[in-house]
Design an enzyme around this catalytic site. Structure first.
Site, short mmCIF file in Angstrom:
data_model
loop_
_atom_site.label_atom_id
_atom_site.label_comp_id
_atom_site.label_asym_id
_atom_site.label_seq_id
_atom_site.Cartn_x
_atom_site.Cartn_y
_atom_site.Cartn_z
N GLY A 9 31.67 -11.75 0.56
CA GLY A 9 30.95 -10.48 0.59
C GLY A 9 31.53 -9.46 1.55
O GLY A 9 31.47 -8.25 1.31
N ASN A 10 32.12 -9.95 2.66
CA ASN A 10 32.69 -9.03 3.65
C ASN A 10 33.92 -8.31 3.12
O ASN A 10 34.38 -7.32 3.71
CB ASN A 10 33.04 -9.78 4.94
CG ASN A 10 34.08 -10.87 4.72
OD1 ASN A 10 34.03 -11.60 3.73
ND2 ASN A 10 35.02 -11.00 5.63
N LYS A 130 17.18 -17.80 -7.85
CA LYS A 130 17.99 -16.71 -7.29
C LYS A 130 17.27 -15.37 -7.45
O LYS A 130 17.15 -14.85 -8.56
CB LYS A 130 19.34 -16.67 -8.01
CG LYS A 130 20.32 -15.67 -7.44
CD LYS A 130 20.95 -16.17 -6.16
CE LYS A 130 22.05 -15.23 -5.68
NZ LYS A 130 22.63 -15.66 -4.42
N LYS A 215 29.98 -17.45 -7.17
CA LYS A 215 31.34 -16.89 -7.19
C LYS A 215 32.40 -17.92 -6.84
O LYS A 215 33.48 -17.96 -7.44
CB LYS A 215 31.40 -15.69 -6.24
CG LYS A 215 32.78 -15.14 -5.95
CD LYS A 215 33.39 -15.70 -4.64
CE LYS A 215 32.53 -15.37 -3.44
NZ LYS A 215 33.07 -15.98 -2.20
N LYS A 277 30.95 -22.69 -0.57
CA LYS A 277 32.40 -22.58 -0.36
C LYS A 277 33.02 -23.97 -0.21
O LYS A 277 34.06 -24.28 -0.81
CB LYS A 277 32.68 -21.72 0.88
CG LYS A 277 32.19 -20.29 0.77
CD LYS A 277 32.33 -19.55 2.08
CE LYS A 277 31.90 -18.10 1.97
NZ LYS A 277 30.50 -17.91 1.55
#
Length: 316
Positions: A9-10, A130, A215, A277
């Site tokens: 996101g960053n 979500k 993602k 991740k």
């Protein structure tokens, strides 16, 4: 090497308080420098980005317009996902293209609207969790649930929000196109937000699914499809930590699959942050034990290439 880069996101939004398109493009220009570092070093790169905040903003805008005037179209969630892929892809290809030209690197970059096949019987659809879009009163939430079939849940006392499933990605519809482009030196931006989730029907048609794909799992699926040499998740931290934010916090330069399982069992990784991740990297290395994955800082791409930072995940 052929590398799939999963951008956190960053990479799109450096200031959580400024979600404007202008701010995102500015952030993308900084992100492009790290991406082009990999390209300048001679690597073949395929890029995957998230879209959580962006698709939520799009959905909230659509819902607000519909509430103000019911004649305004209430676009389905999969269409909003496509909107997000389009405008994020535009920003990334614009910024990366500009950085390539600045460094006099003659390469082409293009964004691809990508659909990802999911299973109707995925457990996530039985209990969607979500949250996306706007907050509603209990009355309006019940009306939407009745009229649109939405699953609405109360969110921390702030009102009711629509919740959707987060199913496991099975396959990428545009995989042959992406593979052809990557194999011919095109820098691709694809599988945005994990891809637009779709069901593959018995007659071969594709139907949009009300869901959000993780993602990192979408990027991992692409890495396997492309037979990537390395899968890299670029995020906001230099290395994965155990005992995060505690006095005995420790950075990890390397983890084996056995280490990963041990730390997950200990609850070392936050479910909404580092865990997906780590799980994506674990899946890639499990299925490709002769290869490795890396979780590292977006800002330190050159150090990642030199092996000076990042957490390397290996089979043994």
């Amino acid at each position: 090497m052929k590398i799939v880069l999963a951008l956190g996101g960053n990479a799109l939004q450096s200031d959580p308080k400024d979600a404007s398109a202008e701010a995102q493009l500015k952030t993308c220009k900084e992100t492009a420098k790290s991406v082009v570092d990999f390209i300048e070093a001679g690597h073949t790169v395929a890029i995957v980005h998230g879209n959580g905040p962006q698709v939520g903003q799009i959905m909230a805008t659509v819902e607000a317009a519909h509430q103000a005037n019911p004649k305004n179209v209430l676009f389905p969630f999969d269409v909003c996902g496509a909107f997000s892929q389009g405008y994020i892809g535009y920003h990334l290809q614009n910024a990366i293209g500009e950085e390539l030209r600045a460094r006099k690197i003659n390469r082409t970059v293009g964004a691809i609207i990508t659909q990802t096949i999911v299973d109707r019987n995925d457990p996530g659809f039985k209990n969607p969790t979500k949250p996306i879009g706007s907050f509603y009163s209990k009355e309006d939430a019940e009306k939407l649930a009745s009229e649109k079939g939405y699953v609405m849940k109360e969110d921390a006392g702030r009102g009711y929000r629509r919740v959707v499933a987060s199913p496991t990605p099975i396959d990428i519809v545009e995989k042959e196109m992406i593979k052809h482009l990557v194999d011919n030196g095109i820098i691709t931006v694809s599988t945005g937000g994990g891809g637009i989730p779709v069901f593959l029907e018995k007659d071969g048609s594709l139907v949009g699914a009300p869901a959000v794909i993780d993602k990192d799992l979408g990027a991992e699926r692409l890495a396997e499809i492309l037979d990537a040499d390395c899968f890299i998740v670029l995020t906001a931290v230099d290395r994965v930590c155990i005992n995060f934010n505690k006095p005995n916090q420790k950075q990890l330069a390397e983890m084996t699959l056995a280490d990963v399982d041990k730390y997950i069992e200990e609850g070392q990784f936050a479910p909404g942050s580092m865990l997906p991740k780590v799980l994506a990297c674990k899946k890639f290395v499990t299925n490709n034990p002769d290869k490795h994955a890396i979780i590292a800082s977006l800002e330190n791409a050159k150090k990642v290439l030199a092996g000076e930072t990042g957490t390397k995940i290996v089979a043994k």
